[in-house]
Design an enzyme around this catalytic site. Structure first.
Site, PDB file in Angstrom:
ATOM      1  N   SER A 157      -6.123  10.444 -13.907  1.00  0.00           N
ATOM      2  CA  SER A 157      -7.526  10.584 -14.328  1.00  0.00           C
ATOM      3  C   SER A 157      -8.471  10.013 -13.273  1.00  0.00           C
ATOM      4  CB  SER A 157      -7.765   9.929 -15.694  1.00  0.00           C
ATOM      5  OG  SER A 157      -7.656   8.532 -15.620  1.00  0.00           O
ATOM      6  N   ASN A 158      -8.058   8.949 -12.591  1.00  0.00           N
ATOM      7  CA  ASN A 158      -8.907   8.422 -11.505  1.00  0.00           C
ATOM      8  C   ASN A 158      -8.931   9.374 -10.313  1.00  0.00           C
ATOM      9  OD1 ASN A 158     -10.099   5.597 -11.981  1.00  0.00           O
ATOM     10  ND2 ASN A 158      -8.061   5.480 -12.885  1.00  0.00           N
TER      11      ASN A 158
ATOM     12  N   LEU B 172       3.456  -2.004  -2.029  1.00  0.00           N
ATOM     13  CA  LEU B 172       3.645  -1.484  -0.665  1.00  0.00           C
ATOM     14  C   LEU B 172       4.049  -2.622   0.267  1.00  0.00           C
ATOM     15  CD1 LEU B 172       0.557   0.864  -0.782  1.00  0.00           C
ATOM     16  CD2 LEU B 172       2.925   1.631  -0.450  1.00  0.00           C
TER      17      LEU B 172
ATOM     18  N   ASN C  74      -7.469  -0.135  -3.666  1.00  0.00           N
ATOM     19  CA  ASN C  74      -6.794  -0.017  -4.961  1.00  0.00           C
ATOM     20  C   ASN C  74      -7.768  -0.323  -6.087  1.00  0.00           C
ATOM     21  OD1 ASN C  74      -4.519   0.224  -6.758  1.00  0.00           O
ATOM     22  ND2 ASN C  74      -4.420  -2.014  -6.896  1.00  0.00           N
TER      23      ASN C  74
ATOM     24  N   HIS D  82      -7.699  -1.823 -10.148  1.00  0.00           N
ATOM     25  CA  HIS D  82      -6.854  -2.515 -11.121  1.00  0.00           C
ATOM     26  C   HIS D  82      -7.659  -2.728 -12.406  1.00  0.00           C
ATOM     27  CE1 HIS D  82      -3.523  -4.958 -12.473  1.00  0.00           C
ATOM     28  NE2 HIS D  82      -4.415  -5.790 -12.962  1.00  0.00           N
TER      29      HIS D  82
ATOM     30  N   SER E 176     -11.329  -4.145 -11.360  1.00  0.00           N
ATOM     31  CA  SER E 176     -11.474  -4.674  -9.998  1.00  0.00           C
ATOM     32  C   SER E 176     -11.094  -3.592  -9.000  1.00  0.00           C
ATOM     33  CB  SER E 176     -10.540  -5.872  -9.779  1.00  0.00           C
ATOM     34  OG  SER E 176     -10.781  -6.881 -10.743  1.00  0.00           O
TER      35      SER E 176
ATOM     36  N   GLU F  65      -0.717  -7.660   1.414  1.00  0.00           N
ATOM     37  CA  GLU F  65       0.723  -7.636   1.141  1.00  0.00           C
ATOM     38  C   GLU F  65       1.085  -8.124  -0.261  1.00  0.00           C
ATOM     39  OE1 GLU F  65      -0.421  -8.718   4.248  1.00  0.00           O
ATOM     40  OE2 GLU F  65       1.161  -8.368   5.755  1.00  0.00           O
ATOM     41  N   GLY F  66       0.148  -8.733  -0.968  1.00  0.00           N
ATOM     42  CA  GLY F  66       0.474  -9.309  -2.272  1.00  0.00           C
ATOM     43  C   GLY F  66       0.320  -8.310  -3.402  1.00  0.00           C
TER      44      GLY F  66
ATOM     45  N   ASP G  77      -1.817  -7.028  -6.167  1.00  0.00           N
ATOM     46  CA  ASP G  77      -3.210  -6.983  -6.641  1.00  0.00           C
ATOM     47  C   ASP G  77      -4.009  -8.185  -6.138  1.00  0.00           C
ATOM     48  OD1 ASP G  77      -2.608  -4.618  -8.078  1.00  0.00           O
ATOM     49  OD2 ASP G  77      -1.843  -5.792  -9.753  1.00  0.00           O
TER      50      ASP G  77
ATOM     51  N   GLU H 259     -13.673   2.590 -14.788  1.00  0.00           N
ATOM     52  CA  GLU H 259     -12.957   2.987 -13.567  1.00  0.00           C
ATOM     53  C   GLU H 259     -13.522   4.295 -13.016  1.00  0.00           C
ATOM     54  OE1 GLU H 259      -8.521   1.188 -13.804  1.00  0.00           O
ATOM     55  OE2 GLU H 259      -8.776   3.087 -14.849  1.00  0.00           O
TER      56      GLU H 259
HETATM   57  C1  GRF Z   1      -5.601   2.918 -14.127  1.00  0.00           C
HETATM   58  O1  GRF Z   1      -5.936   2.128 -15.239  1.00  0.00           O
HETATM   59  C2  GRF Z   1      -5.541   2.077 -12.877  1.00  0.00           C
HETATM   60  O2  GRF Z   1      -6.457   1.036 -12.863  1.00  0.00           O
HETATM   61  C3  GRF Z   1      -4.141   1.531 -12.956  1.00  0.00           C
HETATM   62  O3  GRF Z   1      -3.370   2.588 -13.433  1.00  0.00           O
HETATM   63  C4  GRF Z   1      -4.175   3.443 -14.248  1.00  0.00           C
HETATM   64  C5  GRF Z   1      -4.028   4.831 -13.702  1.00  0.00           C
HETATM   65  O4  GRF Z   1      -4.576   5.793 -14.552  1.00  0.00           O
HETATM   66  N1  GRF Z   1      -3.741   0.989 -11.661  1.00  0.00           N
HETATM   67  P1  GRF Z   1      -4.750   7.290 -14.041  1.00  0.00           P
HETATM   68  O5  GRF Z   1      -3.385   7.776 -13.547  1.00  0.00           O
HETATM   69  O6  GRF Z   1      -5.786   7.307 -12.956  1.00  0.00           O
HETATM   70  O7  GRF Z   1      -5.186   8.063 -15.245  1.00  0.00           O
END
Ligand code: GRF
Length: 201
Positions: A15-16, A93, A107, A109, A136, A142-143, A145, A174
């Site tokens: 979805s993102n 990664l 990224n 989160h 966020s 390297e860590g 999140d 998001e």
């Molecule tokens: C999102 O909540 C993102 O923050 C997390 O995984 C989810 C992915 O959702 N890392 P989608 O695949 O973008 O719908």
């Protein structure tokens, strides 16, 4: 302004990914030219087909992570990718990959980091009883999140909200903020004034 070539890495519904493609392709010169997934059958692939974005599976299963990441890297280079956007990519990664893409790897989160890193950001936030919930967007290091924050957005937990309600609010945040931040990163990179490590946007 010349647009940037972006890749999105996903492991889920995408979805993102869809929010990014829709916003960037309608309102900017930047293009998501590749979706890479880490396993077969992802919802993200169906979205990519509908949106006309080429997708490829980069298998992780049955080979060492370093090999999968070298493969990932080769495909990104071959496609001339300038910015890599993780959107629900559920793999940590390794240092070589992260170093190669430092400052070009971002990224999202679904919690207010540093609270609740890891694979269950929403459920952990919900269970914690935190009264402020949110998202966020950060550079990847390297860590887990742990890279420098680019932007956070939050809301006050509505009294009595269910997990599903909180989840929907977080996803809506998001989908609103990730395209904005990625657009800004791409605009600044295209103008040779890249957003710095540690800069908030
Ligand atoms: C999102 O909540 C993102 O923050 C997390 O995984 C989810 C992915 O959702 N890392 P989608 O695949 O973008 O719908």
């Amino acid at each position: 302004m010349t647009g940037l070539r972006l890749a999105v890495l996903a492991s889920g519904s995408g979805s993102n990914f869809e929010a990014l493609v829709t916003a960037l392709h309608a309102q900017s010169p930047h293009r998501v030219v590749l979706l890479l997934g880490d396993k077969p059958g992802l919802g993200a692939y169906a979205r990519a087909e509908r949106l006309g974005v080429p997708w490829q599976l980069v298998p992780y299963q049955g080979r060492p992570r370093a090999e999968a990441e070298a493969d990932l890297n080769r495909r990104l280079q071959a496609a001339g990718i300038e910015l890599v956007v993780l959107a629900g990519f559920m793999r940590l990664l390794g240092a070589d990959f992260v170093r190669a893409w430092k400052g070009r790897l971002v990224n999202i989160h679904p919690s207010l980091l540093p609270r609740h890193p890891g694979a269950h950001g929403i459920a952990d936030s919900y269970a914690s009883g935190d009264t402020e919930l949110g998202i966020s967007i950060h550079w990847v290091d390297e860590g887990l999140d742990s890279g420098p924050l680019l932007r956070q957005a939050s809301f006050a937990r509505p009294a009595g909200a269910s997990l599903a309600e909180v989840e929907a609010r977080i996803h809506a945040l998001e989908h609103e903020h990730y395209p904005q931040v990625v657009r800004l990163l791409a605009d600044r990179a295209a103008a040779s004034m890249p957003v710095g490590w540690g800069e908030r946007v």
